[in-house]
Design an enzyme around this catalytic site. Structure first.
Site, PDB file in Angstrom:
ATOM      1  N   ALA A 116       0.846  -1.196   0.000  1.00 48.10           N
ATOM      2  CA  ALA A 116       0.000   0.000   0.000  1.00 48.10           C
ATOM      3  C   ALA A 116       0.880   1.243   0.000  1.00 48.10           C
ATOM      4  O   ALA A 116       2.023   1.204   0.454  1.00 48.10           O
ATOM      5  CB  ALA A 116      -0.893  -0.007   1.233  1.00 48.10           C
TER       6      ALA A 116
ATOM      7  N   GLY B 265       2.091   4.409 -10.646  1.00 48.30           N
ATOM      8  CA  GLY B 265       2.340   5.390 -11.688  1.00 48.30           C
ATOM      9  C   GLY B 265       3.052   4.667 -12.806  1.00 48.30           C
ATOM     10  O   GLY B 265       2.948   3.447 -12.927  1.00 48.30           O
TER      11      GLY B 265
ATOM     12  N   CYS C 188       2.662   2.228 -17.690  1.00 53.78           N
ATOM     13  CA  CYS C 188       1.962   0.999 -18.078  1.00 53.78           C
ATOM     14  C   CYS C 188       0.597   0.820 -17.423  1.00 53.78           C
ATOM     15  O   CYS C 188      -0.399   0.652 -18.119  1.00 53.78           O
ATOM     16  CB  CYS C 188       2.839  -0.201 -17.772  1.00 53.78           C
ATOM     17  SG  CYS C 188       4.457  -0.046 -18.518  1.00 53.78           S
TER      18      CYS C 188
HETATM   19  C1  UGA Z   1       4.610  -3.079 -15.035  1.00 54.59           C
HETATM   20  C2  UGA Z   1       4.461  -4.602 -14.870  1.00 54.59           C
HETATM   21  O1  UGA Z   1       4.782  -4.976 -13.523  1.00 54.59           O
HETATM   22  C3  UGA Z   1       5.376  -5.354 -15.839  1.00 54.59           C
HETATM   23  O2  UGA Z   1       5.149  -6.748 -15.734  1.00 54.59           O
HETATM   24  C4  UGA Z   1       5.060  -4.889 -17.270  1.00 54.59           C
HETATM   25  O3  UGA Z   1       5.928  -5.499 -18.212  1.00 54.59           O
HETATM   26  C5  UGA Z   1       5.247  -3.379 -17.355  1.00 54.59           C
HETATM   27  O4  UGA Z   1       4.357  -2.740 -16.404  1.00 54.59           O
HETATM   28  C6  UGA Z   1       4.906  -2.924 -18.762  1.00 54.59           C
HETATM   29  O5  UGA Z   1       3.751  -3.104 -19.174  1.00 54.59           O
HETATM   30  O6  UGA Z   1       5.804  -2.485 -19.484  1.00 54.59           O
HETATM   31  P1  UGA Z   1       6.410  -1.224 -14.267  1.00 54.59           P
HETATM   32  O7  UGA Z   1       5.339  -0.249 -14.607  1.00 54.59           O
HETATM   33  O8  UGA Z   1       7.777  -1.042 -14.812  1.00 54.59           O
HETATM   34  O9  UGA Z   1       5.949  -2.730 -14.684  1.00 54.59           O
HETATM   35  O10 UGA Z   1       6.574  -1.241 -12.683  1.00 54.59           O
HETATM   36  P2  UGA Z   1       5.915  -2.042 -11.480  1.00 54.59           P
HETATM   37  O11 UGA Z   1       6.979  -2.601 -10.654  1.00 54.59           O
HETATM   38  O12 UGA Z   1       4.865  -2.953 -11.944  1.00 54.59           O
HETATM   39  O13 UGA Z   1       5.226  -0.856 -10.672  1.00 54.59           O
HETATM   40  C7  UGA Z   1       4.139  -0.095 -11.204  1.00 54.59           C
HETATM   41  C8  UGA Z   1       3.664   0.889 -10.171  1.00 54.59           C
HETATM   42  O14 UGA Z   1       2.971   0.211  -9.118  1.00 54.59           O
HETATM   43  C9  UGA Z   1       4.774   1.686  -9.479  1.00 54.59           C
HETATM   44  O15 UGA Z   1       4.366   3.036  -9.391  1.00 54.59           O
HETATM   45  C10 UGA Z   1       4.890   1.077  -8.110  1.00 54.59           C
HETATM   46  O16 UGA Z   1       5.329   1.996  -7.147  1.00 54.59           O
HETATM   47  C11 UGA Z   1       3.454   0.640  -7.864  1.00 54.59           C
HETATM   48  N1  UGA Z   1       3.335  -0.484  -6.918  1.00 54.59           N
HETATM   49  C12 UGA Z   1       3.788  -1.716  -7.261  1.00 54.59           C
HETATM   50  C13 UGA Z   1       2.728  -0.277  -5.694  1.00 54.59           C
HETATM   51  O17 UGA Z   1       2.288   0.837  -5.369  1.00 54.59           O
HETATM   52  N2  UGA Z   1       2.590  -1.348  -4.844  1.00 54.59           N
HETATM   53  C14 UGA Z   1       3.037  -2.585  -5.165  1.00 54.59           C
HETATM   54  O18 UGA Z   1       2.863  -3.515  -4.336  1.00 54.59           O
HETATM   55  C15 UGA Z   1       3.661  -2.779  -6.394  1.00 54.59           C
END
Ligand code: UGA
Length: 459
Positions: free
Chosen positions: A274, A279, A282
């Site tokens: 949480a 952001g 994607c």
């Molecule tokens: C995401 C997907 O996780 C990848 O599998 C996918 O390939 C990629 O999009 C894409 O479509 O190119 P990404 O956006 O690089 O990857 O980063 P994430 O690690 O997924 O995080 C996304 C957002 O969610 C971040 O802002 C992160 O801070 C937030 N987040 C993530 C949370 O707030 N809580 C969580 O438990 C996990």
């Protein structure tokens, strides 16, 4: 499986294109990266990597003999596999803008030859785009022949900040298209499927890693898998955030709650952190993309809309918490720690910090922001925002009325928090990423929990 090195062309040298180039070169293929951006290609030719991604530079530099960079699309003539890795940003109505993809197809079309060539969509594209690419090639490629030229959907699942590990040790490889083309793709990925490559020093193979599953399916299902995966992950995060909000009202602790629910193997722990919400380029685009796809068929997707609304509320909640403590933002000095949309990247797309800085400035606050790697990029891309860049993290605390932790960079955990809060005008920390582990001599607001324990204990 075949061990033949393939001749690969990659159109687009952004995050996905560079990650794919690094991976395929490391697997032993000959890769040509093609981009219309002359500056970027010149940088790559000088062995300078235009993005920040841990370990990527090392991997690209250790495989330079396998890599060529050019702006000349005729290089696709030599390729047996052509990856399209261009951006598909959202347009004003939420639908993905396919202009870069269409331009890439138009640019490669004149150079398709008479031999078998597989055109691979790695960009996240709306369902039906694979068929669109076939139609474009039929129109634009003089030599197009459906018995030798195949379009495949091979969505990318790497996360920014851990692109290397995600590419080298994926959970699954999804391939959509006709059998002949999928057999070809399996030979491209053979070293990855068999895990027979030498792991690079910067990304050792995880101890309990097993080989990736290969999903063979249709173009449409592969395209849908990509969207549905991102939408589900976005949903998980928004769910955790919604529960966190209620935890604050009833005195429960979101971290204990997500630990408790995550132990159910049907739920799992990942993507339940949480905080300030998601952001990046994607999740927002792909949830909107699915909603737009539904709208085209008069099919509502209320769960996804709710996930988007909860995500927007997380950002507003930071402002509400500040207002609750400070009553007004006018003239208040607010520090922001972290600008990138998540740690280990300099990517600022849809970064929550942007919304916060913009809103704070509108409300009359004086904002100072810091990020370990994204500050220079922010000075270029956010030049229209009213804030000043801090010379170091300590500066955002100096005489501040509040400091917001907007991105959970590891180096912020190492700060001497007690010494820093002592330099504030009013010691108020809005820890919107639940980074702090122990109370401070300051008021600390976390998301869905209250800090317990001894003041000043090590983080
Ligand atoms: C995401 C997907 O996780 C990848 O599998 C996918 O390939 C990629 O999009 C894409 O479509 O190119 P990404 O956006 O690089 O990857 O980063 P994430 O690690 O997924 O995080 C996304 C957002 O969610 C971040 O802002 C992160 O801070 C937030 N987040 C993530 C949370 O707030 N809580 C969580 O438990 C996990």
């Amino acid at each position: 499986m075949s061990r033949r090195p393939h001749q690969i062309a990659i159109l687009g040298t952004g995050y996905v294109g560079l990650g794919t180039a690094a991976l395929l070169a490391h697997l032993g293929h000959h890769v040509t990266g093609i981009d219309v951006d002359v500056c970027k290609i010149e940088q790559l030719q000088r062995a300078e990597i235009p993005i920040y991604e841990p370990g990527l530079e090392k991997l690209l530099l250790s495989n330079t003999s396998q890599l060529t960079w050019t702006t000349d699309f005729s290089a696709v003539q030599q390729a047996d596999t052509i990856f399209i890795c261009v951006g598909t940003p959202p347009s004003a109505d939420g639908t993905p803008d396919l202009q870069f993809l269409q331009t890439a197809v138009a640019s490669l079309a004149p150079y398709l030859g008479r031999k078998q060539q597989i055109i691979v969509n790695k960009s996240t594209v709306p369902i039906g785009t694979g068929d669109l690419v076939v139609r474009l090639l039929e129109d634009l490629a003089p030599e197009f022949d459906a018995s030798v030229h195949y379009v495949v959907s091979n969505p990318e699942f790497l996360r920014e900040g851990s692109a290397l590990e995600d590419s080298l040790y994926p959970d699954r490889i999804v391939l959509g298209g006709l059998d002949t083309a999928l057999d070809h793709m399996i030979s491209v990925y053979a070293p990855l499927i068999e895990q027979s490559f030498t792991p690079p020093a910067s990304a050792p193979r995880p101890e309990r890693y097993t080989r990736p599953a290969v999903v063979r399916t249709t173009l449409q299902s592969a395209e849908m898998i990509k969207y549905a995966a991102n939408a589900f992950l976005a949903l998980k995060v928004s769910f955790a955030n919604e529960i966190a909000g209620l935890c604050e009202h009833v005195g429960a602790d979101i971290e204990e709650v997500t630990t408790g629910i995550g132990l159910d193997s049907r739920i799992g722990h990942r993507f339940l952190q949480a905080g300030l919400g998601w952001g990046g380029s994607c999740f927002g685009k792909d949830t909107q993309g699915l909603i737009s796809a539904g709208r085209e068929h008069a099919y509502a997707m209320p769960i996804l809309q709710a996930a988007i609304d909860v995500n927007a509320r997380q950002r507003q909640m930071v402002i509400n918490k500040l207002l609750r403590h400070l009553r007004t933002m006018k003239g208040k000095r607010i520090g922001v720690l972290g600008m990138a949309f998540k740690p280990n990247t300099d990517d600022l797309r849809d970064a929550p910090a942007y919304t916060l800085i913009q809103r704070l400035a509108e409300l009359g606050a004086v904002v100072t922001a810091h990020d370990p790697v994204a500050m220079a990029r922010a000075e270029r891309e956010w030049s229209h925002l009213k804030y000043s860049s801090a010379v170091n993290a300590a500066q955002v605390f100096q005489r501040a009325d509040a400091v917001i932790i907007a991105t959970e960079w590891d180096e912020y955990r190492q700060l001497d928090w007690e010494a820093l809060v002592a330099t504030m005008r009013r010691p108020l920390i809005i820890d919107s990423r639940n980074l702090l582990r122990h109370p401070l001599t300051a008021q600390v607001e976390q998301v869905g929990r209250e800090l317990k324990g001894t003041i000043g204990a090590a983080l």
